[in-house]
Design a protein around this motif. Structure first.
Motif, short mmCIF file in Angstrom:
data_model
loop_
_atom_site.label_atom_id
_atom_site.label_comp_id
_atom_site.label_asym_id
_atom_site.label_seq_id
_atom_site.Cartn_x
_atom_site.Cartn_y
_atom_site.Cartn_z
N VAL A 215 -31.80 -1.17 19.68
CA VAL A 215 -31.28 0.20 19.59
C VAL A 215 -31.96 0.89 18.42
O VAL A 215 -31.66 0.62 17.25
N GLY A 216 -32.90 1.78 18.75
CA GLY A 216 -33.57 2.57 17.72
C GLY A 216 -32.86 3.89 17.54
O GLY A 216 -31.65 4.00 17.70
N PHE A 217 -33.62 4.92 17.21
CA PHE A 217 -33.05 6.26 17.06
C PHE A 217 -33.25 7.01 18.37
O PHE A 217 -34.36 7.09 18.89
N SER A 218 -32.16 7.57 18.86
CA SER A 218 -32.14 8.09 20.22
C SER A 218 -31.77 9.56 20.26
O SER A 218 -31.16 10.10 19.32
N GLN A 219 -32.12 10.23 21.36
CA GLN A 219 -31.66 11.59 21.61
C GLN A 219 -30.18 11.60 22.01
O GLN A 219 -29.50 12.59 21.85
N SER A 220 -29.72 10.48 22.55
CA SER A 220 -28.31 10.36 22.92
C SER A 220 -27.47 10.23 21.66
O SER A 220 -27.92 9.70 20.64
N SER A 221 -26.23 10.68 21.71
CA SER A 221 -25.35 10.59 20.55
C SER A 221 -24.99 9.13 20.27
O SER A 221 -24.98 8.29 21.18
N ASP A 222 -24.68 8.84 19.01
CA ASP A 222 -24.26 7.49 18.65
C ASP A 222 -23.03 7.07 19.44
O ASP A 222 -22.91 5.92 19.86
N ALA A 223 -22.10 8.01 19.63
CA ALA A 223 -20.87 7.70 20.37
C ALA A 223 -21.19 7.27 21.79
O ALA A 223 -20.58 6.34 22.33
N ARG A 224 -22.16 7.94 22.41
CA ARG A 224 -22.53 7.58 23.79
C ARG A 224 -23.23 6.23 23.84
O ARG A 224 -22.99 5.44 24.76
N VAL A 225 -24.07 5.94 22.86
CA VAL A 225 -24.73 4.64 22.82
C VAL A 225 -23.70 3.52 22.66
O VAL A 225 -23.76 2.50 23.34
N VAL A 226 -22.74 3.73 21.74
CA VAL A 226 -21.68 2.73 21.53
C VAL A 226 -20.89 2.51 22.81
O VAL A 226 -20.59 1.37 23.20
#
Length: 465
Positions: A215-226
Motif C-alpha cells: 500500500v503506497g500513496f493512492s488517489q483513493s482516500s485512506d478510509a476507502r483503502v482501509v
C-alpha cells in the motif's frame, strides 16, 4: 478493468492448493536461516569429546530468544547488520544463563571453556546467517521463491516502490500490477500496468493468487483503502503499508524497507487456528462453570423478574452474529412485553418508562445478560467480542456507518471492548464500531483476559446502562 482482462476465477480447490504452495515457499527461506543459525551456534561443540550438553542447551536457548525477538519473521530487505544488535544481545543473554548453569551444577566442560566456546559461537553465528541471506537473495534474483505482489496507489511514492522492486528482484516480490482510482497516466504506471480500480481488489486477489499487497500513496482516500483491506482480511496474503510522513519519522521500529522507503507489516490476527481453538475451549469451560456457580443467582433473578411481571422470565430476540448469521439471544426480561414488531425495531434505553425497579437493577448490574452464558455454551456467542444487534439496526447502522459491518468478522460476545470503555446504552454507534474493529484487529488471548477483568470491575461497581 483498465489494462488487463478480469482473470478467470479459480476454484476453491485451486486456491487451497496454491495457498499451500505459497505457505511452503514462504517458510523455505526461513528454514535456511534456522539451519544456518544452528550451524553457526553449535559447531564449537564439535571441538569437545565430552560435555557437549551445555553448548546444546545454549544453542536451543539462543534460538528461542531469536524467535522471541521476531528474528525469524520473513523480511523483504535482508541484512545481518540491521539485526546484529539484537542477535548479539540475545546470544550474550543465553551465554550468561548457560555460564551460570554450568557453574552452579558443576557441569563439564567447565565455566571457562564454556564461555570461550560460547563467545566463539556468538562471533560465527552472524557470519552463518549472512551466508544464508546471500543464498536466499541469489535464489530470489533467479526468480525462485518470488512472491506475487500487488501495488495499491499510483502516486510518486508508489512509483518509487515499483521502480525499486523492478530493478531489485532480490526483494523476492514480483509486481503484477497496481490498483487505484481511475485516472489518466500516473507516475507508477510507467513501471507496472494498472489492473483496475481499488474496488476490484477482491477479484484481483482471488484471480491472480496475490501473496503480498503493498500500500503506497493512492488517489483513493485512506478510509476507502482501509475499508477494502478489511473486507479482504481473510485472504492469505501479507500486507505492507508505507507510513504517512515517513520522511520525518525514524524507521527503526518498522524493521523492513524497500529501497529508502520504510514499510510496516500489517498483522491481521488469525481468526482460526490454535489460539481460537483455545478461545472456544475457554468459552465452554468458563460458561459451563459460571452456569453452575451462578445457579442460585440465576434462580433468584428469575423469581424477581416473575414477581414483577408474570408474563415471562426470559426474553428471546433474533440478533446478528458472525458473518451476518442470525441466532436467538437470551436475556432476563427487564421490560414489560411488547409486540414482535416493536421488539425488533425500537431502540430501548435506560430512560424507558416501562422499566420497573427489578428491570432497572438488572440492567444497571448487567444481570439481565446472564442467560447468554447458554448462548456461549452452545456456540452462538463467545465471552468476549462485539455485542450482537438486531437485524433492523444492523442494516440501519451499516448504511450510516460503513465500518459497522466489519465488526461481524468474529463471533458476538457477552462483553466487549466498547462496553468496558463506557460505550453502552444510548452512546455513539460509530464509536462502538471503532472500538469493536480495534478489538478484532488487535485480538489476543490476553486482550480477552483484560476485557473480562474490566467487565468484572464494571459489574461490581454497577456501571451498567
Amino acid at each position: 478493468m483498465d489494462q488487463l482482462a478480469v482473470p478467470r476465477q479459480r476454484t476453491d480447490g485451486e486456491i487451497l492448493a496454491s495457498d499451500g504452495k505459497r505457505t511452503i515457499r514462504r517458510h523455505h527461506s526461513w528454514l535456511v536461516v534456522l539451519v544456518a543459525d544452528v550451524a553457526g551456534l553449535a559447531w564449537p561443540a564439535a571441538l569437545l569429546r565430552e560435555g557437549r550438553l551445555p553448548l546444546a542447551a545454549f544453542t536451543v536457548v539462543c534460538l528461542l530468544f531469536f524467535h522471541g525477538g521476531r528474528l525469524y519473521r520473513p523480511h523483504l530487505h535482508l541484512s545481518v547488520l540491521d539485526e546484529m544488535p539484537s542477535l548479539i544481545s540475545r546470544s550474550l543473554s543465553a551465554a550468561l544463563l548457560g555460564g551460570v548453569g554450568v557453574e552452579l551444577l558443576g557441569m563439564r566442560p567447565g565455566t571457562k571453556v564454556f564461555a570461550a566456546l560460547a563467545l566463539t559461537a556468538i562471533a560465527t553465528q552472524p557470519l552463518a546467517r549472512a551466508l544464508a541471506y546471500r543464498f536466499i537473495s541469489g535464489v530470489r534474483r533467479k526468480g525462485f521463491g518470488s512472491r506475487t505482489a500487488l501495488l495499491i496507489g499510483t502516486e510518486s511514492v508508489s512509483a518509487q516502490l515499483a521502480a525499486t522492486l523492478t530493478a531489485n528482484p532480490g526483494y523476492g516480490l514480483r509486481l503484477i500490477g497496481l490498483l487505484d482510482a481511475a485516472s489518466g497516466d500516473r507516475p507508477a504506471e510507467r513501471f507496472v500496468p494498472r489492473l483496475g480500480r481499488l474496488d476490484d481488489l477482491p477479484i484481483i486477489l482471488r484471480g491472480y493468487g496475490v501473496e503480498v499487497v503493498l500500500v503506497g500513496f493512492s488517489q483513493s482516500s485512506d478510509a476507502r483503502v482501509v475499508e477494502m483491506l478489511r473486507a479482504t482480511a481473510d485472504r492469505p496474503c501479507e500486507i505492507f503499508v508505507v507510513p504517512r510522513l515517513f520522511e520525518i519519522q525514524p524507521a527503526r521500529g518498522l524493521r523492513d524497507h524497500i529501497g529508502a522507503i520504510p514499510v510496516a507489516r500489517i498483522r491481521y490476527p488469525r481468526r482460526s487456528g490454535p489460539s481460537w481453538l483455545i478461545k472456544r475451549m475457554l468459552d465452554v469451560v468458563l460458561s459451563a462453570t459460571a452456569l453452575v456457580l451462578l445457579a442460585p443467582v440465576l434462580a433468584v433473578t428469575a423469581i424477581a423478574v416473575w414477581l414483577e411481571d408474570p408474563a415471562g422470565v426470559l426474553f428471546r430476540q433474533i440478533r446478528v452474529g458472525k458473518d451476518g448469521s442470525h441466532f436467538e439471544l437470551l436475556k432476563f426480561r427487564s421490560l414489560k412485553p411488547v409486540d414482535d414488531a416493536e421488539s425488533a425495531t425500537r431502540w430501548n434505553i435506560s430512560t424507558d418508562d416501562r422499566l420497573g425497579a427489578v428491570g432497572r437493577f438488572l440492567r444497571r448490574t448487567s444481570l439481565d445478560e446472564l442467560p447468554q452464558l447458554w448462548n456461549i455454551l452452545r456456540g452462538d456467542m463467545t465471552l468476549v467480542g462485539p455485542r450482537p444487534e438486531r437485524p433492523h439496526f444492523v442494516d440501519r447502522f451499516a448504511a450510516e456507518f460503513p465500518v459497522y459491518r466489519h465488526r461481524h468478522r468474529v463471533p458476538s460476545g457477552l462483553t466487549g471492548l466498547a462496553q468496558v470503555s463506557g460505550l453502552r446504552g444510548d452512546t455513539s454507534i460509530e464509536d462502538r464500531a471503532r472500538f469493536d474493529n480495534f478489538y478484532i484487529e488487535n485480538w489476543s488471548l490476553w486482550l480477552d483476559v483484560k476485557i473480562i477483568l474490566m467487565t468484572v470491575r464494571e459489574v461490581c461497581f454497577a456501571r451498567g446502562r
